[in-house]
Design a protein around this motif. Structure first.
Motif, PDB file in Angstrom:
ATOM      1  N   ARG A  14      49.504  51.377  38.899  1.00  0.00           N
ATOM      2  CA  ARG A  14      48.216  51.369  38.209  1.00  0.00           C
ATOM      3  C   ARG A  14      47.341  50.311  38.889  1.00  0.00           C
ATOM      4  N   LEU A  15      46.348  50.741  39.666  1.00  0.00           N
ATOM      5  CA  LEU A  15      45.476  49.806  40.370  1.00  0.00           C
ATOM      6  C   LEU A  15      44.543  49.120  39.377  1.00  0.00           C
ATOM      7  N   ILE A  16      44.452  47.793  39.475  1.00  0.00           N
ATOM      8  CA  ILE A  16      43.631  47.034  38.534  1.00  0.00           C
ATOM      9  C   ILE A  16      42.341  46.546  39.193  1.00  0.00           C
ATOM     10  N   SER A  17      42.454  45.754  40.274  1.00  0.00           N
ATOM     11  CA  SER A  17      41.247  45.190  40.877  1.00  0.00           C
ATOM     12  C   SER A  17      41.516  44.751  42.305  1.00  0.00           C
ATOM     13  N   VAL A  18      40.431  44.557  43.055  1.00  0.00           N
ATOM     14  CA  VAL A  18      40.493  43.963  44.388  1.00  0.00           C
ATOM     15  C   VAL A  18      39.384  42.916  44.458  1.00  0.00           C
ATOM     16  N   THR A  19      39.719  41.742  45.021  1.00  0.00           N
ATOM     17  CA  THR A  19      38.799  40.605  45.036  1.00  0.00           C
ATOM     18  C   THR A  19      38.398  40.266  46.466  1.00  0.00           C
ATOM     19  N   PHE A  20      37.112  39.960  46.663  1.00  0.00           N
ATOM     20  CA  PHE A  20      36.564  39.684  47.986  1.00  0.00           C
ATOM     21  C   PHE A  20      36.163  38.216  48.112  1.00  0.00           C
ATOM     22  N   ALA A  21      36.050  37.748  49.359  1.00  0.00           N
ATOM     23  CA  ALA A  21      35.611  36.381  49.630  1.00  0.00           C
ATOM     24  C   ALA A  21      34.648  36.407  50.818  1.00  0.00           C
ATOM     25  N   HIS A  22      34.021  35.248  51.071  1.00  0.00           N
ATOM     26  CA  HIS A  22      33.000  35.136  52.123  1.00  0.00           C
ATOM     27  C   HIS A  22      31.893  36.165  51.868  1.00  0.00           C
ATOM     28  N   VAL A  23      31.448  36.224  50.616  1.00  0.00           N
ATOM     29  CA  VAL A  23      30.495  37.241  50.168  1.00  0.00           C
ATOM     30  C   VAL A  23      29.120  36.614  49.955  1.00  0.00           C
ATOM     31  N   ASP A  24      28.070  37.325  50.401  1.00  0.00           N
ATOM     32  CA  ASP A  24      26.707  36.906  50.077  1.00  0.00           C
ATOM     33  C   ASP A  24      25.950  38.083  49.468  1.00  0.00           C
ATOM     34  N   THR A  25      24.645  37.927  49.280  1.00  0.00           N
ATOM     35  CA  THR A  25      23.870  38.924  48.537  1.00  0.00           C
ATOM     36  C   THR A  25      23.684  40.237  49.289  1.00  0.00           C
ATOM     37  N   GLY A  38      57.659  47.004  29.362  1.00  0.00           N
ATOM     38  CA  GLY A  38      57.621  45.767  30.130  1.00  0.00           C
ATOM     39  C   GLY A  38      56.579  45.754  31.235  1.00  0.00           C
ATOM     40  N   ALA A  39      55.439  46.443  31.075  1.00  0.00           N
ATOM     41  CA  ALA A  39      54.403  46.481  32.101  1.00  0.00           C
ATOM     42  C   ALA A  39      53.761  45.106  32.265  1.00  0.00           C
ATOM     43  N   HIS A  40      53.484  44.707  33.521  1.00  0.00           N
ATOM     44  CA  HIS A  40      52.816  43.444  33.781  1.00  0.00           C
ATOM     45  C   HIS A  40      52.094  43.527  35.114  1.00  0.00           C
ATOM     46  N   ALA A  41      51.067  42.698  35.268  1.00  0.00           N
ATOM     47  CA  ALA A  41      50.240  42.733  36.473  1.00  0.00           C
ATOM     48  C   ALA A  41      50.895  41.953  37.605  1.00  0.00           C
ATOM     49  N   THR A  42      50.721  42.459  38.827  1.00  0.00           N
ATOM     50  CA  THR A  42      51.226  41.811  40.034  1.00  0.00           C
ATOM     51  C   THR A  42      50.059  41.573  40.981  1.00  0.00           C
ATOM     52  N   THR A  43      50.000  40.384  41.577  1.00  0.00           N
ATOM     53  CA  THR A  43      48.945  40.026  42.519  1.00  0.00           C
ATOM     54  C   THR A  43      49.510  39.946  43.929  1.00  0.00           C
ATOM     55  N   VAL A  44      48.830  40.581  44.887  1.00  0.00           N
ATOM     56  CA  VAL A  44      49.183  40.475  46.304  1.00  0.00           C
ATOM     57  C   VAL A  44      48.122  39.605  46.970  1.00  0.00           C
ATOM     58  N   PHE A  89      44.531  41.717  45.816  1.00  0.00           N
ATOM     59  CA  PHE A  89      44.389  42.848  44.909  1.00  0.00           C
ATOM     60  C   PHE A  89      45.489  42.787  43.867  1.00  0.00           C
ATOM     61  N   GLU A  90      45.233  43.452  42.741  1.00  0.00           N
ATOM     62  CA  GLU A  90      46.170  43.437  41.622  1.00  0.00           C
ATOM     63  C   GLU A  90      46.527  44.859  41.211  1.00  0.00           C
ATOM     64  N   PHE A  91      47.762  45.034  40.832  1.00  0.00           N
ATOM     65  CA  PHE A  91      48.219  46.317  40.315  1.00  0.00           C
ATOM     66  C   PHE A  91      49.220  46.070  39.198  1.00  0.00           C
ATOM     67  N   GLU A  92      49.548  47.138  38.514  1.00  0.00           N
ATOM     68  CA  GLU A  92      50.516  47.067  37.431  1.00  0.00           C
ATOM     69  C   GLU A  92      51.577  48.130  37.650  1.00  0.00           C
ATOM     70  N   HIS A  93      52.818  47.771  37.437  1.00  0.00           N
ATOM     71  CA  HIS A  93      53.902  48.740  37.555  1.00  0.00           C
ATOM     72  C   HIS A  93      53.716  49.865  36.538  1.00  0.00           C
ATOM     73  N   THR A  94      54.168  51.045  36.904  1.00  0.00           N
ATOM     74  CA  THR A  94      54.164  52.169  35.969  1.00  0.00           C
ATOM     75  C   THR A  94      55.589  52.699  35.860  1.00  0.00           C
ATOM     76  N   PRO A  95      56.490  51.918  35.246  1.00  0.00           N
ATOM     77  CA  PRO A  95      57.890  52.337  35.161  1.00  0.00           C
ATOM     78  C   PRO A  95      58.077  53.469  34.172  1.00  0.00           C
TER      79      PRO A  95
END
Length: 201
Positions: free
Chosen positions: A96-107, A17-23, A165-171
């Motif tokens: 299980r760490l999946i990703s982290v998303t940023f904002a107010h980003v430039d080059t 039953g693994a699924h992604a969770t967003t904070v 950021f997003e992670f997934e449970h590791t039950p």
């Protein structure tokens, strides 16, 4: 045989039953802040966020697009590299760490990423940053980019916030129900009989 293993893996994935969770970290999201510390509790996983900097009095700042760090030496509230600023995320359990998303980003923006105490990315511009499904309970995002003239007049190259950021449970694996075990056993037996038939033929 490979097809049988793939089907068996799919059945095991359903069973766990693994699924992604967003904070979500923006204002009105999942993070509650008090000074230099923030707390969250999402989908049964709780954790903390701590602000850090080489400047005095680092504390978490929160906007509609994400969180950063505010110190006594700057007033942007974003993660900037003039005095090195960072946010450390600690979860109460291994995930299980999946990703982290940023904002107010430039080059000019990039970030160092640490998992535990190990740096896994140096000046990465990837947005979102993909952890590669690493198993851990803590990570840190650091802004350290700046340029100086005559070692006196310095300006930050980094100026961004962390949106989510997003992670997934590791039950622990859940025992398969009897029909699932019978299906795997039947598939394995079918594969064995098929190979034997091919050898005889």
């Amino acid at each position: 045989m490979n097809r049988i293993l793939a089907i068996a893996s799919f059945i095991m994935m359903i069973a766990t039953g693994a699924h992604a969770t967003t904070v979500n970290l923006m204002s009105g999201g999942d993070l509650h802040i008090l000074g230099s510390k923030g707390t969250f509790n999402v989908d049964g996983v709780s954790g903390t966020v701590h602000a850090g900097s080489y400047a005095h009095n680092p504390r978490i700042s929160q906007f509609h697009h994400g969180i950063g760090v505010r110190t006594s030496h700057d007033d942007t509230g974003n993660l900037d590299g003039l005095w090195d600023e960072w946010l450390t995320f600690t979860l109460h359990k291994t995930v299980r760490l999946i990703s982290v998303t940023f904002a107010h980003v430039d080059t000019t923006d990039d970030w160092d990423v640490y998992v535990g105490h190990t740096r896994v990315a140096n000046d990465s511009p990837s947005n979102p940053y993909d952890f590669g499904n690493v198993i851990a309970s803590a990570f840190t995002i650091l802004a350290d980019g700046h340029k100086c003239k005559l070692y006196i007049f310095c300006k930050s190259d980094d100026n961004f916030v962390i949106k989510k950021f997003e992670f997934e449970h590791t039950p622990a694996p859940v025992p398969l129900p009897a029909p699932g075990l019978l299906l795997i056993g039947g598939l394995a037996g079918f594969g064995f009989m098929r190979r034997r038939k091919q050898q005889v033929g």
